[in-house]
Design an enzyme around this catalytic site. Structure first.
Site, PDB file in Angstrom:
ATOM      1  CB  THR A 172      11.754  12.713  15.751  1.00 42.74           C
ATOM      2  OG1 THR A 172      11.208  13.686  16.625  1.00 42.74           O
ATOM      3  CG2 THR A 172      13.197  12.438  16.141  1.00 42.74           C
ATOM      4  CB  ALA A 177      10.685  22.017  16.018  1.00 43.49           C
ATOM      5  CE  LYS A 178       9.759  16.356  17.906  1.00 41.25           C
ATOM      6  NZ  LYS A 178      10.061  16.232  19.336  1.00 41.25           N
ATOM      7  CG  ASP A 179      14.695  19.460  10.058  1.00 37.76           C
ATOM      8  OD1 ASP A 179      14.130  18.358  10.052  1.00 37.76           O
ATOM      9  OD2 ASP A 179      14.672  20.243   9.083  1.00 37.76           O
TER      10      ASP A 179
END
Length: 345
Positions: free
Chosen positions: A79, A47-49
Site C-alpha cells: 500500500t 492490488a493496493k494501487d
C-alpha cells in the site's frame, strides 16, 4: 489481441484491468478449473494501487487534499508503494510507518519512490506506541496538512474493490465463477470483491486465507478476538493481530490458515511452473487453494479464481533468496524436489 493503442498521460491510467490467467501445471492434480487474477500487472505491482488511487481521489473530491499536502499511512509495504506512486504524480508528500517484518526490498522501493519511511517493530501489540499503527497516527497529528489513509478501518478500502476488481472478475469469467480465494489482511480486497460477486450470484463461495499467528479465522468463527492466537509469523500483508473494520466477515464463507513455509514454496512453484513471478502473499493464496481442494471444496465444474495480490520482485531478499529460505529451515529434506534456485538449470 489486447494492446495499448494510444499513449497514457501518466502511470495512474494503467491501474486496474489486470489480466486473468489460467493455471496449468500447478493445478494438474486438482479438481476444477483454476484462474489467477494477477494484480502484479498494476503499475505499482500490487492490488493496493486500486485503493491508493481510489481513496486519494475521493479525498480530493471532498476538498481534503491540495497539492503539497501529505499522505500518511500504516503499511507492510505494498500500500505504501502505491500511495508513494500516486503522490509523485499528484504532487503530495508521503510518510509511511512500515512494519520491520517488511522485506528490505519493499523498504528500499518506498524510499526510491520518494517516501519518508519509519520502520517500526513488528512483534508488538497494536496499541503499543511503537507499533506502526500508533506511529502513523502520531505522524499524522504532528504533520500539518496531512491525511491518514487508515486502510484497516476505511470503508473506501472495500469500496475500491467493489467498484473495480469485483466487476472485472465477473466479466472475465463471464459470470461463471464458483469460488473466489483471496488473502485477508486489511480485508478490503476480499470484502469488496466478495460483496460484488455475491450480489451477482449468492451461490459464489468466498474463501478467505489467513496465517498461523493471526486472529482472523477464529474471529470469523466465534466473533471473539483471541489474543492466544497471536504469535510472530513471516508472511507479509496477510492476517492480523487486530480486527480491521475494513473486513466484512459476513461476506466471507470460511477461512483457511496456511504456514509460512508452505506459502513460500507455493510462490516458488508458481514462478517456476507457471512463469508468473508472484510474491509471498500470492503463494499463500495458492497454498490455500490446494488445501481447500484437498478438503473436497471443488468438483470438476468448479471455476476457481485465486487473487494473486503481489509481485515477486518485492521478495528477492526473502522467499527467492536461498540463504533466507535456509535460515528459516525451509530448504530441508522434505523439499529436495524443490531445488534451491541456484541449482535450477
Amino acid at each position: 489481441m489486447n494492446y495499448h493503442k494510444k499513449p497514457y498521460n501518466n502511470v495512474l491510467e494503467l491501474i486496474g484491468q489486470s489480466p486473468m490467467i489460467k493455471l496449468q501445471k500447478t493445478t494438474a492434480d486438482l479438481k476444477g478449473n483454476y484462474f489467477a487474477k494477477v494484480e502484479g500487472f498494476n503499475p505499482g505491482h500490487s492490488a493496493k494501487d486500486r485503493i491508493a488511487l481510489y481513496i486519494i481521489e475521493k479525498a480530493e473530491s471532498e476538498g481534503l487534499l491540495k497539492p503539497g499536502d501529505t499522505i500518511v499511512e500504516t503499511t507492510s509495504g505494498n500500500t505504501g508503494f502505491s500511495l508513494a506512486m500516486v503522490s509523485v504524480i499528484k504532487g503530495y508528500n508521503c510518510i509511511l510507518a512500515v512494519s520491520s517484518k517488511s522485506s528490505q526490498d519493499k523498504i528500499d522501493m518506498l524510499r526510491a519512490m520518494g517516501a519518508q519511511v519509519h520502520v517500526c517493530p513488528a512483534h508488538v501489540s497494536a496499541d503499543d506506541p511503537r507499533s506502526y499503527y500508533e506511529v502513523a497516527k502520531r505522524l499524522h497529528k504532528e504533520t500539518p496538512g496531512s491525511i491518514y489513509i487508515n486502510q484497516y478501518f476505511n470503508e473506501l478500502n472495500i469500496d475500491a474493490h467493489y467498484q473495480t476488481t469485483g466487476p472485472e472478475i465477473w466479466d472475465q469469467t463471464q459470470g461463471k465463477i464458483t469460488h473466489l480465494i483471496a488473502c485477508s489482511g486489511t480485508g478490503g480486497t476480499i470484502s469488496g470483491i466478495g460483496r460484488y460477486l455475491k450480489e451477482q450470484n449468492p451461490e459464489v463461495k468466498i474463501l478467505g486465507v489467513d496465517a498461523f499467528g493471526s486472529v482472523l479465522q477464529k474471529y470469523h468463527k466465534t466473533g471473539e478476538l483471541d489474543k492466544n492466537e497471536i504469535y510472530p509469523y513471516r508472511i507479509e500483508g496477510l492476517g492480523k493481530n487486530l480486527i480491521p473494520s475494513a473486513t466484512d466477515f459476513g461476506i466471507i464463507d470460511t477461512f483457511m490458515k496456511v504456514s509460512d513455509e508452505a506459502a513460500a514454496h507455493a510462490a516458488r512453484a508458481i514462478s517456476r511452473e507457471e512463469g508468473i513471478f508472484v510474491g509471498y502473499t500470492s503463494g499463500a493464496a495458492f497454498q490455500a487453494a490446494k488445501q481447500y481442494a484437498e478438503e473436497g471444496m471443488f468438483d470438476e465444474n468448479s471455476l476457481v479464481v485465486i487473487l494473486f495480490p503481489d509481485h515477486g520482485s518485492r521478495y528477492m531478499s526473502k522467499i527467492y533468496s536461498d540463504a533466507w529460505m535456509e535460515d528459516q529451515g525451509f530448504l530441508d529434506a522434505q523439499h529436495q524436489d524443490l531445488k534451491p534456485l541456484h541449482e535450477v538449470h
